[in-house]
Enzyme design. Structure first.
Site, PDB file in Angstrom:
ATOM      1  N   GLY A  53     -51.619  46.018  41.985  1.00  0.00           N
ATOM      2  CA  GLY A  53     -52.525  46.608  42.962  1.00  0.00           C
ATOM      3  C   GLY A  53     -53.934  46.682  42.397  1.00  0.00           C
ATOM      4  O   GLY A  53     -54.130  46.588  41.180  1.00  0.00           O
ATOM      5  N   CYS A  80     -47.871  44.832  36.372  1.00  0.00           N
ATOM      6  CA  CYS A  80     -49.299  45.145  36.311  1.00  0.00           C
ATOM      7  C   CYS A  80     -49.548  46.609  36.682  1.00  0.00           C
ATOM      8  O   CYS A  80     -49.213  47.501  35.934  1.00  0.00           O
ATOM      9  CB  CYS A  80     -50.084  44.169  37.189  1.00  0.00           C
ATOM     10  SG  CYS A  80     -51.850  44.104  36.800  1.00  0.00           S
ATOM     11  N   TYR A  81     -50.113  46.891  37.856  1.00  0.00           N
ATOM     12  CA  TYR A  81     -50.325  48.282  38.259  1.00  0.00           C
ATOM     13  C   TYR A  81     -49.010  49.050  38.249  1.00  0.00           C
ATOM     14  O   TYR A  81     -48.959  50.234  37.888  1.00  0.00           O
ATOM     15  CB  TYR A  81     -50.955  48.323  39.656  1.00  0.00           C
ATOM     16  CG  TYR A  81     -51.294  49.703  40.150  1.00  0.00           C
ATOM     17  CD1 TYR A  81     -52.457  50.357  39.729  1.00  0.00           C
ATOM     18  CD2 TYR A  81     -50.468  50.373  41.051  1.00  0.00           C
ATOM     19  CE1 TYR A  81     -52.777  51.630  40.185  1.00  0.00           C
ATOM     20  CE2 TYR A  81     -50.779  51.634  41.518  1.00  0.00           C
ATOM     21  CZ  TYR A  81     -51.936  52.270  41.078  1.00  0.00           C
ATOM     22  OH  TYR A  81     -52.237  53.534  41.541  1.00  0.00           O
ATOM     23  N   HIS A 169     -48.207  38.542  35.927  1.00  0.00           N
ATOM     24  CA  HIS A 169     -47.607  38.370  37.257  1.00  0.00           C
ATOM     25  C   HIS A 169     -46.575  37.242  37.227  1.00  0.00           C
ATOM     26  O   HIS A 169     -46.938  36.062  37.285  1.00  0.00           O
ATOM     27  CB  HIS A 169     -48.691  38.063  38.288  1.00  0.00           C
ATOM     28  CG  HIS A 169     -49.555  39.230  38.609  1.00  0.00           C
ATOM     29  ND1 HIS A 169     -49.253  40.132  39.603  1.00  0.00           N
ATOM     30  CD2 HIS A 169     -50.712  39.666  38.042  1.00  0.00           C
ATOM     31  CE1 HIS A 169     -50.187  41.070  39.647  1.00  0.00           C
ATOM     32  NE2 HIS A 169     -51.081  40.810  38.709  1.00  0.00           N
ATOM     33  N   GLU A 171     -44.569  36.418  39.560  1.00  0.00           N
ATOM     34  CA  GLU A 171     -44.325  35.885  40.893  1.00  0.00           C
ATOM     35  C   GLU A 171     -45.182  34.681  41.240  1.00  0.00           C
ATOM     36  O   GLU A 171     -44.855  33.935  42.165  1.00  0.00           O
ATOM     37  CB  GLU A 171     -44.521  36.984  41.946  1.00  0.00           C
ATOM     38  CG  GLU A 171     -45.941  37.477  42.131  1.00  0.00           C
ATOM     39  CD  GLU A 171     -46.328  38.624  41.198  1.00  0.00           C
ATOM     40  OE1 GLU A 171     -47.247  39.376  41.536  1.00  0.00           O
ATOM     41  OE2 GLU A 171     -45.716  38.742  40.110  1.00  0.00           O
ATOM     42  N   ASP A 227     -39.772  29.272  64.771  1.00  0.00           N
ATOM     43  CA  ASP A 227     -39.391  30.676  64.876  1.00  0.00           C
ATOM     44  C   ASP A 227     -38.621  30.964  66.164  1.00  0.00           C
ATOM     45  O   ASP A 227     -37.539  31.556  66.137  1.00  0.00           O
ATOM     46  CB  ASP A 227     -40.627  31.576  64.809  1.00  0.00           C
ATOM     47  CG  ASP A 227     -41.491  31.307  63.596  1.00  0.00           C
ATOM     48  OD1 ASP A 227     -41.009  30.611  62.671  1.00  0.00           O
ATOM     49  OD2 ASP A 227     -42.633  31.765  63.561  1.00  0.00           O
ATOM     50  N   LYS A 369     -40.216  31.991  56.290  1.00  0.00           N
ATOM     51  CA  LYS A 369     -40.133  30.742  57.049  1.00  0.00           C
ATOM     52  C   LYS A 369     -39.081  29.793  56.480  1.00  0.00           C
ATOM     53  O   LYS A 369     -38.309  29.188  57.237  1.00  0.00           O
ATOM     54  CB  LYS A 369     -41.505  30.051  57.080  1.00  0.00           C
ATOM     55  CG  LYS A 369     -41.526  28.709  57.787  1.00  0.00           C
ATOM     56  CD  LYS A 369     -41.493  28.841  59.291  1.00  0.00           C
ATOM     57  CE  LYS A 369     -42.866  29.166  59.807  1.00  0.00           C
ATOM     58  NZ  LYS A 369     -42.923  29.136  61.299  1.00  0.00           N
TER      59      LYS A 369
END
Length: 514
Positions: A53, A80-81, A169, A171, A227, A369
């Site tokens: 964040g 991180c945060y 990070h 991710e 979708d 998706k």
């Protein structure tokens, strides 16, 4: 449950955390950090991930870690945060870093063997850092697990309790083997079984919809996009002929798509489908309009009215099926929306009037998706539907720069079809390019065809590569392919004598032209 709860503290990468955990076939949900505890704990998570964040944990009013997280007695991973929150809550110290660290860095693993990193069998790892604060003193019970040149405490762990904090990070794609680290936390540290599959989801969703609908009737706005198509097919699997799909042909679709929708859903899949050709109606209200936002508003309002008109003919249908995906839920930034909540304007049945009272059915609301595509394949949808590239809600109206007329629409449909045919023949429509299309520019130029001078339209080709559509780069298509496309367009589309290729990234440009 066999799941992970992710608390979002405002990082631009938070959705990627959820994507990576799902890629490990572990179910997870993402919640704003201040979501009421009962909503988060209803998931019965086996572990928590605290996102990064932009705030500093010691700043007044900064987001804080909820008390219930540690009270559950399950593993926690702070990124991180999130690492700073975990450190501060457990008695460690976080300070403003002498040197802030943004971008690539190399960490070195130190300390004892652990479930998070030891499997990597590498003493060092290239990672992505983005922080201005650092952990200066570890909480009691923690050990240093990694360090970098600028962060002596780049990773920490209380191995007994399964508490981990990492400054980088995992991710993002810039961190080598980051997905493996998140996989290890979910499966090895938290003990989640990697059983989140399309087949398991379909079984659960069908049961839930049957319980929700009972004997009621369901209406679904079907556009032919991924979708709405997967939603309609899934609902049909659950309730059969209790579902009626309404397909509004605005006339602004790509060549052959209206026929494909009817052929696929009515004839191949046996669904009850009401198909409405409203082409003249849409072209009529667009006459003389050139501003792209005005086009969007006009198309959206007209679509609502056509859908409303057709839905009323169906009588009392209390349920509306909608193709909401998880990013839509996340971006709404609220906890859980009630079933009577306003339908988001960018969906297939956008912005319906307040007096249209439906209970929503949103079976894909917790899927990304790629997961929706996997469900579509499992349900037997044809590849041309499942792998259909993103298409703007207003359709070709925003790929025709300037006024939309019947002649200009037919010109663009023909040129676009040639481009997509050639990309498909070259194996570039699925995976190699994430979005590709032709745009008709409000430009005429001089040309020579045979012995005659021409003064005709210009077509711009656009093809991009992207992971998340937030940024995109132009696709480096083979020159021979581009030459072939250009040659076909100027020879097969009478109103075109010039073809250009857009080589602009996003940013500064957007993917679409309008």
């Amino acid at each position: 449950m066999n799941s992970i709860a992710i608390l979002d503290f405002g990082s631009q990468y938070t959705q990627l955390i959820a994507r990576r955990v799902r890629e490990a076939r572990v179910y997870c949900e993402l919640f704003p950090w201040d979501t009421p505890p009962d909503i988060v704990l209803a998931l019965e998570p086996r572990g928590f991930i605290l996102s990064g964040g932009p705030a500093s944990v010691y700043a007044p009013g900064a987001p804080r870690m909820p008390d219930y997280v540690l009270a559950q007695g399950v593993p926690v991973l702070g990124i991180c945060y999130g690492m700073h929150l975990l450190t501060r809550r457990l008695g460690g110290r976080v300070v403003s870093a002498v040197k802030r660290e943004y971008g690539p860095a190399e960490i070195e693993f130190v300390g004892p063997d652990n479930l998070l990193f030891t499997h990597l069998q590498s003493p060092k790892l290239n990672v992505w850092m983005s922080h201005g604060d650092s952990v200066e003193a570890l909480p009691s019970g923690f050990e240093v697990l990694a360090r970098s040149a600028n962060s002596p405490l780049a990773a920490m762990g209380d191995l007994e309790r399964g508490f981990y904090g990492i400054q980088f990070h995992p991710e993002v794609a810039h961190t080598d083997r980051g997905a493996e680290i998140l996989n290890r936390f979910a499966v090895e540290v938290c003990g989640c079984a990697p059983d989140w599959t399309a087949a398991a989801f379909i079984e659960q969703a069908v049961t839930a919809m049957r319980d929700q609908v009972g004997e009621g009737q369901v209406v679904c706005g079907l556009s032919g996009g991924v979708d709405s198509s997967v939603t309609a097919t899934l609902v049909h699997r659950a309730v059969g002929d209790q579902l009626t799909c309404v397909f509004v042909n605005t006339g602004l679709l790509r060549r052959g798509e209206p026929e494909q929708v009817v052929r696929t859903f009515r004839e191949r899949l046996g669904m009850r489908l009401v198909s409405v050709d409203a082409t003249e109606e849409f072209l009529g209200v667009l006459s003389g309009v050139t501003d792209p936002e005005e086009k969007r508003n006009i198309i959206g309002e007209r679509f609502i009215r056509v859908f409303e008109r057709e839905a009323q003919k169906l009588g009392d249908a209390p349920f509306l099926a909608q193709g909401t995906l998880y990013p839509d839920v996340i971006e709404s930034r609220g906890p859980e929306r009630q079933t009577a909540a306003r339908i988001k304007t960018h969906h297939n049945v956008g912005g319906l009037p307040a007096d249209m009272s439906f209970e929503l059915i949103e079976p894909l609301r917790y899927l990304f998706k790629d997961e929706a595509r996997a469900v579509g394949e499992m349900l037997g949808l044809p590849a041309e539907i499942v792998w259909r590239q993103p298409f703007p809600g207003p359709g070709l109206a925003v790929r025709i720069v300037g006024e939309v007329t019947w002649e200009r629409l037919k010109t663009l449909q023909a040129a676009d079809a040639i481009f997509l045919e050639e990309l498909n023949a070259a194996g570039l429509l699925r995976g190699a390019t994430q979005q590709a299309f032709a745009a008709l520019l409000p430009v005429r130029s001089v040309g020579v065809m045979g012995d005659e001078r021409t003064y005709r339209h210009t077509i711009a080709l656009r093809a991009v590569t992207t992971e998340d559509f937030m940024t995109a780069d132009w696709a480096r298509l083979d020159h021979g392919l581009l030459a072939r496309v250009s040659n076909r367009i100027v020879n097969e589309v009478p109103e075109v004598n010039r073809v250009v290729y857009d080589i602009t990234s996003k940013p500064p440009a957007t993917i679409e032209w309008e």
